[in-house]
Design a protein around this motif. Structure first.
Motif, PDB file in Angstrom:
ATOM      1  N   LEU A 133     -12.464  43.283 -58.121  1.00  0.00           N
ATOM      2  CA  LEU A 133     -11.331  44.036 -58.044  1.00  0.00           C
ATOM      3  C   LEU A 133     -11.019  44.848 -56.727  1.00  0.00           C
ATOM      4  CD1 LEU A 133     -10.799  45.553 -61.591  1.00  0.00           C
ATOM      5  CD2 LEU A 133      -9.333  43.975 -60.498  1.00  0.00           C
ATOM      6  N   ALA A 134     -12.207  45.404 -56.231  1.00  0.00           N
ATOM      7  CA  ALA A 134     -12.143  46.078 -54.886  1.00  0.00           C
ATOM      8  C   ALA A 134     -12.040  44.910 -53.651  1.00  0.00           C
ATOM      9  CB  ALA A 134     -14.003  46.552 -54.528  1.00  0.00           C
ATOM     10  N   TRP A 135     -12.411  43.802 -53.808  1.00  0.00           N
ATOM     11  CA  TRP A 135     -12.176  42.874 -52.755  1.00  0.00           C
ATOM     12  C   TRP A 135     -10.662  42.573 -53.001  1.00  0.00           C
ATOM     13  CZ3 TRP A 135     -10.234  37.791 -53.703  1.00  0.00           C
ATOM     14  CH2 TRP A 135     -10.159  36.920 -52.532  1.00  0.00           C
ATOM     15  N   TRP A 136     -10.065  42.330 -53.935  1.00  0.00           N
ATOM     16  CA  TRP A 136      -8.732  41.720 -54.502  1.00  0.00           C
ATOM     17  C   TRP A 136      -7.686  42.793 -53.928  1.00  0.00           C
ATOM     18  CZ3 TRP A 136      -4.786  43.752 -57.719  1.00  0.00           C
ATOM     19  CH2 TRP A 136      -3.772  42.728 -57.744  1.00  0.00           C
ATOM     20  N   LEU A 137      -8.139  44.183 -54.297  1.00  0.00           N
ATOM     21  CA  LEU A 137      -7.168  45.100 -53.817  1.00  0.00           C
ATOM     22  C   LEU A 137      -6.970  45.237 -52.129  1.00  0.00           C
ATOM     23  CD1 LEU A 137      -7.962  47.955 -56.358  1.00  0.00           C
ATOM     24  CD2 LEU A 137      -5.535  46.835 -55.951  1.00  0.00           C
ATOM     25  N   GLN A 138      -8.291  45.053 -51.490  1.00  0.00           N
ATOM     26  CA  GLN A 138      -8.252  45.125 -50.059  1.00  0.00           C
ATOM     27  C   GLN A 138      -7.896  43.855 -49.266  1.00  0.00           C
ATOM     28  OE1 GLN A 138      -8.958  48.034 -48.417  1.00  0.00           O
ATOM     29  NE2 GLN A 138      -9.428  49.140 -50.306  1.00  0.00           N
ATOM     30  N   ARG A 139      -8.256  42.482 -49.724  1.00  0.00           N
ATOM     31  CA  ARG A 139      -8.033  41.413 -49.165  1.00  0.00           C
ATOM     32  C   ARG A 139      -7.172  40.541 -49.495  1.00  0.00           C
ATOM     33  NH1 ARG A 139     -11.115  42.911 -44.589  1.00  0.00           N
ATOM     34  NH2 ARG A 139     -12.965  43.887 -45.226  1.00  0.00           N
ATOM     35  N   THR A 140      -6.273  40.537 -50.365  1.00  0.00           N
ATOM     36  CA  THR A 140      -5.358  39.760 -50.818  1.00  0.00           C
ATOM     37  C   THR A 140      -3.938  40.341 -50.698  1.00  0.00           C
ATOM     38  OG1 THR A 140      -5.370  40.588 -53.099  1.00  0.00           O
ATOM     39  CG2 THR A 140      -7.066  38.774 -52.569  1.00  0.00           C
ATOM     40  N   HIS A 141      -2.800  39.385 -50.731  1.00  0.00           N
ATOM     41  CA  HIS A 141      -1.649  40.072 -50.331  1.00  0.00           C
ATOM     42  C   HIS A 141      -1.072  40.623 -51.628  1.00  0.00           C
ATOM     43  CE1 HIS A 141       2.724  39.419 -50.598  1.00  0.00           C
ATOM     44  NE2 HIS A 141       2.861  39.507 -49.469  1.00  0.00           N
ATOM     45  N   SER A 142      -1.322  40.206 -52.892  1.00  0.00           N
ATOM     46  CA  SER A 142      -0.897  40.748 -54.139  1.00  0.00           C
ATOM     47  C   SER A 142      -1.785  42.024 -54.210  1.00  0.00           C
ATOM     48  CB  SER A 142      -1.070  39.750 -55.349  1.00  0.00           C
ATOM     49  OG  SER A 142      -2.597  39.270 -55.350  1.00  0.00           O
ATOM     50  N   GLY A 143      -2.970  42.233 -53.795  1.00  0.00           N
ATOM     51  CA  GLY A 143      -3.537  43.650 -53.956  1.00  0.00           C
ATOM     52  C   GLY A 143      -2.922  44.502 -53.126  1.00  0.00           C
ATOM     53  N   LEU A 144      -2.647  44.144 -52.007  1.00  0.00           N
ATOM     54  CA  LEU A 144      -1.994  45.007 -50.900  1.00  0.00           C
ATOM     55  C   LEU A 144      -0.733  45.361 -51.373  1.00  0.00           C
ATOM     56  CD1 LEU A 144      -3.182  43.377 -47.621  1.00  0.00           C
ATOM     57  CD2 LEU A 144      -4.010  45.628 -48.662  1.00  0.00           C
ATOM     58  N   ALA A 145       0.107  44.521 -51.980  1.00  0.00           N
ATOM     59  CA  ALA A 145       1.477  44.815 -52.561  1.00  0.00           C
ATOM     60  C   ALA A 145       1.492  45.760 -53.584  1.00  0.00           C
ATOM     61  CB  ALA A 145       2.009  43.427 -52.953  1.00  0.00           C
ATOM     62  N   LEU A 146       0.380  45.865 -54.590  1.00  0.00           N
ATOM     63  CA  LEU A 146       0.299  46.673 -55.658  1.00  0.00           C
ATOM     64  C   LEU A 146      -0.103  47.946 -55.182  1.00  0.00           C
ATOM     65  CD1 LEU A 146      -0.034  47.220 -58.602  1.00  0.00           C
ATOM     66  CD2 LEU A 146      -2.448  46.546 -58.573  1.00  0.00           C
ATOM     67  N   ARG A 147      -0.971  48.170 -53.764  1.00  0.00           N
ATOM     68  CA  ARG A 147      -1.358  49.327 -53.365  1.00  0.00           C
ATOM     69  C   ARG A 147       0.001  50.007 -52.932  1.00  0.00           C
ATOM     70  NH1 ARG A 147      -5.734  48.196 -49.239  1.00  0.00           N
ATOM     71  NH2 ARG A 147      -5.793  50.625 -49.021  1.00  0.00           N
ATOM     72  N   ALA A 148       0.829  49.088 -52.278  1.00  0.00           N
ATOM     73  CA  ALA A 148       1.988  49.641 -51.489  1.00  0.00           C
ATOM     74  C   ALA A 148       3.157  50.307 -52.396  1.00  0.00           C
ATOM     75  CB  ALA A 148       2.794  48.625 -50.809  1.00  0.00           C
ATOM     76  N   ALA A 194       7.911  48.961 -50.162  1.00  0.00           N
ATOM     77  CA  ALA A 194       7.312  47.656 -50.717  1.00  0.00           C
ATOM     78  C   ALA A 194       8.739  46.763 -51.197  1.00  0.00           C
ATOM     79  CB  ALA A 194       6.582  47.940 -52.019  1.00  0.00           C
ATOM     80  N   ILE A 195       9.865  47.499 -51.590  1.00  0.00           N
ATOM     81  CA  ILE A 195      10.949  46.702 -51.622  1.00  0.00           C
ATOM     82  C   ILE A 195      11.535  46.089 -50.504  1.00  0.00           C
ATOM     83  CG2 ILE A 195      13.350  47.025 -52.433  1.00  0.00           C
ATOM     84  CD1 ILE A 195      12.400  49.076 -54.236  1.00  0.00           C
ATOM     85  N   ALA A 196      11.596  47.031 -49.393  1.00  0.00           N
ATOM     86  CA  ALA A 196      11.954  46.602 -48.013  1.00  0.00           C
ATOM     87  C   ALA A 196      10.974  45.310 -47.654  1.00  0.00           C
ATOM     88  CB  ALA A 196      11.937  47.667 -47.034  1.00  0.00           C
ATOM     89  N   ALA A 197       9.899  45.188 -47.801  1.00  0.00           N
ATOM     90  CA  ALA A 197       9.219  43.952 -47.735  1.00  0.00           C
ATOM     91  C   ALA A 197       9.347  42.774 -48.522  1.00  0.00           C
ATOM     92  CB  ALA A 197       7.596  44.402 -47.649  1.00  0.00           C
ATOM     93  N   GLY A 198      10.451  42.835 -49.352  1.00  0.00           N
ATOM     94  CA  GLY A 198      10.512  41.834 -50.208  1.00  0.00           C
ATOM     95  C   GLY A 198       9.779  41.615 -51.548  1.00  0.00           C
ATOM     96  N   ILE A 199       8.894  42.700 -51.968  1.00  0.00           N
ATOM     97  CA  ILE A 199       8.089  42.903 -53.080  1.00  0.00           C
ATOM     98  C   ILE A 199       8.565  43.358 -54.466  1.00  0.00           C
ATOM     99  CG2 ILE A 199       6.125  43.915 -53.889  1.00  0.00           C
ATOM    100  CD1 ILE A 199       4.932  44.217 -51.036  1.00  0.00           C
TER     101      ILE A 199
END
Length: 222
Positions: free
Chosen positions: A77-92, A100-105
């Motif tokens: 989970l630590a890797w997923w949150l830091q290294r994947t697009h979906s993980g970064l989207a969730l953090r945003a 996040a909405i402005a970025a199309g998420i």
């Protein structure tokens, strides 16, 4: 998520509902007298070689399979949150949903999936308590561990590896109270030992207040 409800309030309500529902079902199926329910527990699966290491071996490498899954889940989970697009989207979404909405998420979709995942993990924890540890069901057997989990998240600063370390701390406190009772220390009420994990929870929350920065949009209606 759909009604933009406060997660703490709704989570507490669902917990109280589940507590009453499981107790009602238990009494309905097994009778009001509380017939003892027992089920086989999953045995330990020692890891060859490392399980023989004194102290550390039995504690970490002679456990049920589900424990190994939990140990692996934290770094994944630590890797997923830091290294994947979906993980970064969730953090945003947790920090600044408007960006996040402005970025199309789509925040609602990510929030719904996160809540479903959290619920699945909580269900897995409850199943582990019955199928890997106790081998029986008793009303209120979780004994407030779910609320301690909230304190664990605060202590771990909302980071998977930090949460895992905090969980080990509270697990050690729980094991110590069992050990202290088994040692039979005379003159000390056993209730004090039972209270040890919960006292530690209060101390941690008091000490972490103001220092553990939560996600900026946590609990806010978006």
């Amino acid at each position: 998520v759909g009604f933009r409800a406060d997660q703490i309030i709704t989570g507490t309500a669902i917990t109280m509902f589940a507590l009453g529902l499981t107790g009602t079902l238990y009494r309905t199926i097994f009778g009001a007298s509380g017939v003892a329910l027992s089920t086989p527990t999953s045995g330990v699966l020692p890891v060859p070689g490392v399980s023989a290491i004194p102290v550390i071996g039995p504690g970490f490498f002679a456990q049920p399979v589900i424990t190994y899954v939990a140990m692996l889940l934290a770094p994944v989970l630590a890797w997923w949150l830091q290294r994947t697009h979906s993980g970064l989207a969730l953090r945003a979404i947790g920090e600044y949903p408007e960006a996040a909405i402005a970025a199309g998420i789509a925040p609602r979709r990510y929030q719904a999936l996160a809540v479903l995942f959290a619920g699945a993990m909580a269900g897995l924890a409850g199943a582990t308590l019955v199928l890997a540890q106790a081998g029986t069901f008793v009303e209120g057997m979780s004994a407030g561990r779910g609320f301690i989990a909230i304190a664990i998240v605060v202590l771990g600063r909302w980071k998977p590896l930090g949460v895992a370390a905090a969980a080990l701390l509270f697990g050690a406190a729980n094991s110590l109270q069992v050990l202290f009772q088994a040692m039979g220390w005379s003159g000390i009420p056993y209730q004090l030992f039972l209270a040890l994990p919960y006292v530690l929870t209060l101390l941690v929350l008091a000490g972490a207040s103001g220092r553990a920065a939560s996600p900026a949009s946590l609990g806010k209606r978006s």
